[in-house]
Design a protein around this motif. Structure first.
Motif, mmCIF file in Angstrom:
data_model
loop_
_atom_site.group_PDB
_atom_site.id
_atom_site.type_symbol
_atom_site.label_atom_id
_atom_site.label_comp_id
_atom_site.label_asym_id
_atom_site.label_seq_id
_atom_site.Cartn_x
_atom_site.Cartn_y
_atom_site.Cartn_z
ATOM 1 N N ASN A 58 0.855 -1.184 0.000
ATOM 2 C CA ASN A 58 0.000 0.000 0.000
ATOM 3 C C ASN A 58 0.896 1.242 0.000
ATOM 4 O OD1 ASN A 58 -1.825 2.032 0.388
ATOM 5 N ND2 ASN A 58 -2.514 1.361 2.411
ATOM 6 N N GLU A 62 -2.482 3.143 -3.084
ATOM 7 C CA GLU A 62 -2.452 2.367 -4.331
ATOM 8 C C GLU A 62 -1.621 1.115 -4.057
ATOM 9 O OE1 GLU A 62 -1.603 3.363 -9.031
ATOM 10 O OE2 GLU A 62 -0.249 4.213 -7.547
ATOM 11 N N LEU A 63 -2.004 -0.013 -4.685
ATOM 12 C CA LEU A 63 -1.204 -1.230 -4.512
ATOM 13 C C LEU A 63 -0.080 -1.228 -5.540
ATOM 14 C CD1 LEU A 63 -3.997 -3.913 -3.971
ATOM 15 C CD2 LEU A 63 -2.481 -2.915 -2.241
ATOM 16 N N PHE A 79 -7.107 0.376 -5.420
ATOM 17 C CA PHE A 79 -7.985 -0.245 -4.433
ATOM 18 C C PHE A 79 -9.346 -0.461 -5.104
ATOM 19 C CE2 PHE A 79 -6.368 0.542 0.124
ATOM 20 C CZ PHE A 79 -5.056 0.326 -0.258
ATOM 21 N N ALA A 88 -7.760 -5.339 -0.582
ATOM 22 C CA ALA A 88 -7.246 -4.104 0.027
ATOM 23 C C ALA A 88 -8.386 -3.186 0.457
ATOM 24 C CB ALA A 88 -6.339 -3.384 -0.971
ATOM 25 N N GLY A 128 -0.268 -3.895 2.985
ATOM 26 C CA GLY A 128 -0.148 -4.518 1.670
ATOM 27 C C GLY A 128 -1.016 -5.750 1.605
#
Ligand code: SME
Length: 159
Positions: A58, A62-63, A79, A88, A128
């Motif tokens: 994270n 945003e991943l 997400f 997430a 994460g």
């Protein structure tokens, strides 16, 4: 040298041995990248019938792709997008028997047919997700989920 081979008689014992090997690997190490890299390798080597094991972190909501084993994967996931984004956004485990039937699934490796994604939460915050893919449909059972939840707990503390 670390011997990755875990030969267990049953799934519960395999996950118990895997959790204990993971604890040993990350013990005393504070570097998150090193811990994610070793965890991905350990899980990939140990679990049968998996083709991708890795992390999305994270980063500012945003991943973003982290250490993994398997084929190159998409780098950024919003997400809510795909299975990882759902885990997430909801902070809930997503265990998907058939990814091709999952609306919005993000196909990184066409060999993947089922997937489990576990949110990694520390002090209530999502740090994460741990993503594991399999070429087999319905690869991940409730027992796998319970075992992977234990791995996620260990990892949440060391990322
Ligand atoms: N399939 C995932 C994307 C990540 S890859 O599988 C490595 C998803 O739908 O979120």
């Amino acid at each position: 040298m670390y011997d990755f081979r875990i030969a267990a008689a049953d799934t519960a014992t395999m996950y118990r041995d895997l959790a204990s090997a993971l604890e040993g690997l990350v013990q005393g190490e504070t570097d998150a990248v090193a811990n994610m890299a070793n965890a991905a390798a350990l899980i990939f080597e140990t679990l049968p019938d998996v083709n991708w094991v890795g992390f999305y972190r994270n980063i500012d909501g945003e991943l973003v792709l982290g250490p993994f084993q398997g084929r190159p994967a998409c780098i950024r996931i919003a997400f809510g997008d795909g299975v990882c984004g759902a885990a997430a956004a909801k902070k809930q485990v997503q265990r998907i028997d058939d990814v091709h039937a999952y609306p919005g699934h993000i196909a990184c490796d066409s060999a993947s047919n089922s997937e489990i994604v576990l949110p990694l939460i520390r002090d209530g915050e999502l740090v994460g997700v741990l993503d594991i893919d399999s070429p087999n449909k319905a690869r991940f059972t409730e027992e796998d989920e319970a075992g992977c939840r234990r791995l996620a707990e260990i990892l949440s503390r060391v990322l």
